[in-house]
Enzyme design. Structure first.
Site, mmCIF file in Angstrom:
data_model
loop_
_atom_site.group_PDB
_atom_site.id
_atom_site.type_symbol
_atom_site.label_atom_id
_atom_site.label_comp_id
_atom_site.label_asym_id
_atom_site.label_seq_id
_atom_site.Cartn_x
_atom_site.Cartn_y
_atom_site.Cartn_z
ATOM 1 N N PRO A 2 76.168 33.049 44.805
ATOM 2 C CA PRO A 2 76.744 32.579 45.717
ATOM 3 C C PRO A 2 76.400 31.655 46.429
ATOM 4 O O PRO A 2 75.536 30.843 46.603
ATOM 5 C CB PRO A 2 76.149 33.670 47.249
ATOM 6 C CG PRO A 2 74.692 33.763 47.422
ATOM 7 C CD PRO A 2 74.418 33.061 45.485
ATOM 8 N N GLU A 3 77.684 31.179 46.417
ATOM 9 C CA GLU A 3 78.141 29.420 46.646
ATOM 10 C C GLU A 3 79.440 29.869 48.088
ATOM 11 O O GLU A 3 79.933 30.759 48.655
ATOM 12 C CB GLU A 3 78.786 28.458 45.340
ATOM 13 C CG GLU A 3 77.549 28.811 44.205
ATOM 14 C CD GLU A 3 77.719 27.735 42.753
ATOM 15 O OE1 GLU A 3 79.257 26.886 43.385
ATOM 16 O OE2 GLU A 3 78.196 28.358 41.916
ATOM 17 N N HIS A 89 65.934 47.058 46.799
ATOM 18 C CA HIS A 89 66.603 46.286 46.506
ATOM 19 C C HIS A 89 67.612 45.955 47.891
ATOM 20 O O HIS A 89 67.560 45.095 48.226
ATOM 21 C CB HIS A 89 67.810 45.158 44.944
ATOM 22 C CG HIS A 89 66.404 45.553 44.148
ATOM 23 N ND1 HIS A 89 65.569 45.149 43.620
ATOM 24 C CD2 HIS A 89 66.977 46.194 43.127
ATOM 25 C CE1 HIS A 89 65.490 45.043 42.616
ATOM 26 N NE2 HIS A 89 65.878 46.309 42.246
ATOM 27 N N ARG A 107 66.275 39.866 43.483
ATOM 28 C CA ARG A 107 65.329 39.090 43.560
ATOM 29 C C ARG A 107 64.869 38.322 44.197
ATOM 30 O O ARG A 107 64.144 37.140 44.243
ATOM 31 C CB ARG A 107 65.964 37.062 42.402
ATOM 32 C CG ARG A 107 66.478 37.456 41.559
ATOM 33 C CD ARG A 107 67.627 36.601 40.228
ATOM 34 N NE ARG A 107 65.933 35.413 40.134
ATOM 35 C CZ ARG A 107 67.060 33.990 39.517
ATOM 36 N NH1 ARG A 107 68.285 34.434 39.299
ATOM 37 N NH2 ARG A 107 65.950 33.654 39.460
ATOM 38 N N ARG A 151 72.718 7.109 46.298
ATOM 39 C CA ARG A 151 71.833 7.854 44.845
ATOM 40 C C ARG A 151 72.547 7.195 43.379
ATOM 41 O O ARG A 151 73.377 6.837 42.793
ATOM 42 C CB ARG A 151 72.425 9.441 45.304
ATOM 43 C CG ARG A 151 72.739 9.909 47.000
ATOM 44 C CD ARG A 151 71.073 9.735 46.911
ATOM 45 N NE ARG A 151 70.489 10.796 46.430
ATOM 46 C CZ ARG A 151 70.488 11.989 46.719
ATOM 47 N NH1 ARG A 151 71.300 12.590 48.200
ATOM 48 N NH2 ARG A 151 69.855 13.067 45.853
#
Length: 271
Positions: A2-3, A89, A107, A151
Site C-alpha cells: 500500500p502506497e 493472518h 508479513r 538532498r
DNA sequence: AAAAGCCCCTGGATGC
DNA sequence: TGCATCCAGGGGCTTT
C-alpha cells in the site's frame, strides 16, 4: 503493497460507514511491528469520530484517543458486518456497532498503535518527520524545490524516504519520474526549478489518478469493502522490465536502488 | 546531518 | 515432487 493511493482508497471505503460506531471489543492476534500500546479492553465503549490519513498511516479518531494503522507491505483492511472466520493472518480485529474492522497482514510489517492523541511522543515518533501531503494545498512547489535541494541522494531514494513528500512508494516513484522525464538516479539537489515543477505536477496527477482507479492490485490489495484496484494496468514503467516503452518503444530498464527495483525508460528519461 | 545497509516476516515464482 | 533461492507495494534502526 500500500502506497498513498491504496491507503486513501482504503480510507474512503470505510470512513463513512464506521463514523459514529461504538467499539464493542478489540482483539490483537500475532504480534505486528509494534505492540498496541494499551490494553485492548480499554477501547470498548469509545466512539469512532473520524478516519483520517497522514502519509501511509490511517488515523482512526475515537472520542478519546486515536489508532494509528499502517499496512506495511502486505496489509489490508476489511470492514463488514459479515466476515468469514478469522484466519492465521488476521492480526487485529475491532468489533463495532457498525461492523467489524479487520487487518489481514501476512508479513506483519504493519502496525496498529494506540495514542491518546496524535501529538503524544509515541505518535510523533511515527508521524513527526513526515513530509508534505502531495494531494493537499500545502504541497507547495517552492518548498518542494527547497526540500529536494537539501538532498544529494538519488531522486528516487529521496521520494521514497518520505521526509520531503509522503506517500510515494516504490511503484509510484518510478511512475512519477517517468511522467516527469527524470532519470531516477539523478541527484535530488541537481534538479532545476522547472524540472522540480514538472515532478510536482506529476506526483499530484499520478497519485490522484491512482486513487480514482482504486489503487494498484499487484497481488492482493483490496479496499475495506473488498474492491480491487486497476491502476497497475496503467503503469508506464513499473514491472515492465524489457518491455517496450508505451511512448517511444525503447526497452524499459530496471536497476536496483537501496535494495528496491526501479524502472525507467532510457530514452524518455535521459538525465 | 545525511546516506547506505540491514533487518523484520511470509508466500509465491522460478530454477535445479 | 522437493528443495533452495530470489523477490515483493515499507520503513525503523544502526553504521558509516
Amino acid at each position: 503493497m500500500p502506497e498513498l493511493p491504496e491507503v486513501e482508497v482504503t480510507r474512503l471505503s470505510f470512513a463513512d460507514r464506521i463514523f459514529g460506531a461504538k467499539v464493542v471489543s478489540v482483539r490483537m492476534g500475532k504480534a505486528l511491528r509494534w505492540p498496541l500500546g494499551c490494553n485492548p479492553a480499554l477501547l470498548a465503549g469509545r466512539t469512532v469520530r473520524a478516519v483520517r490519513r497522514r502519509g501511509k498511516y490511517l488515523l482512526i479518531d475515537l472520542d478519546h484517543g486515536v489508532l494509528l494503522v499502517h499496512l506495511g507491505m502486505s496489509g489490508s483492511l476489511i470492514f463488514s458486518h459479515q466476515l468469514p472466520p478469522s484466519g492465521v493472518h488476521d492480526h487485529f480485529e475491532m468489533v463495532t456497532t457498525h461492523g467489524t474492522l479487520r487487518l489481514n497482514d501476512p508479513r506483519r510489517f504493519g502496525a496498529v498503535v494506540y495514542a491518546s492523541s496524535d501529538e503524544t511522543p509515541e505518535a510523533l515518533k511515527l508521524l513527526g518527520k513526515l513530509g508534505m501531503e502531495p494531494l493537499s494545498d500545502d504541497f507547495d512547489v517552492n518548498l518542494f524545490h527547497v526540500g529536494l535541494g537539501r538532498r544529494k541522494a538519488a531522486i528516487k531514494q529521496v521520494l521514497l524516504a518520505g521526509d520531503v513528500v509522503v506517500g510515494v512508494g516504490n511503484i509510484y516513484a518510478s511512475e512519477v519520474l517517468f511522467m516527469a522525464g527524470i532519470r531516477p538516479t539523478v541527484s535530488s539537489s541537481r534538479l532545476s526549478q522547472p524540472r522540480v515543477a514538472k515532478l510536482h505536477a506529476a506526483i499530484r496527477e499520478v497519485l490522484a489518478r491512482a486513487v480514482a482507479a482504486g489503487g494498484s492490485t499487484l497481488r492482493d490489495f483490496s479496499s475495506a469493502s473488498g474492491k480491487v484496484g486497476y491502476f497497475q494496468l496503467e503503469a508506464m514503467v513499473y514491472g515492465r522490465d524489457g518491455q517496450p516503452c508505451r511512448v517511444c518503444g525503447s526497452h524499459i530498464k530496471s536497476v536496483r536502488q537501496g535494495q528496491r527495483a526501479t524502472f525507467y525508460c532510457p530514452h524518455c528519461q535521459k538525465f
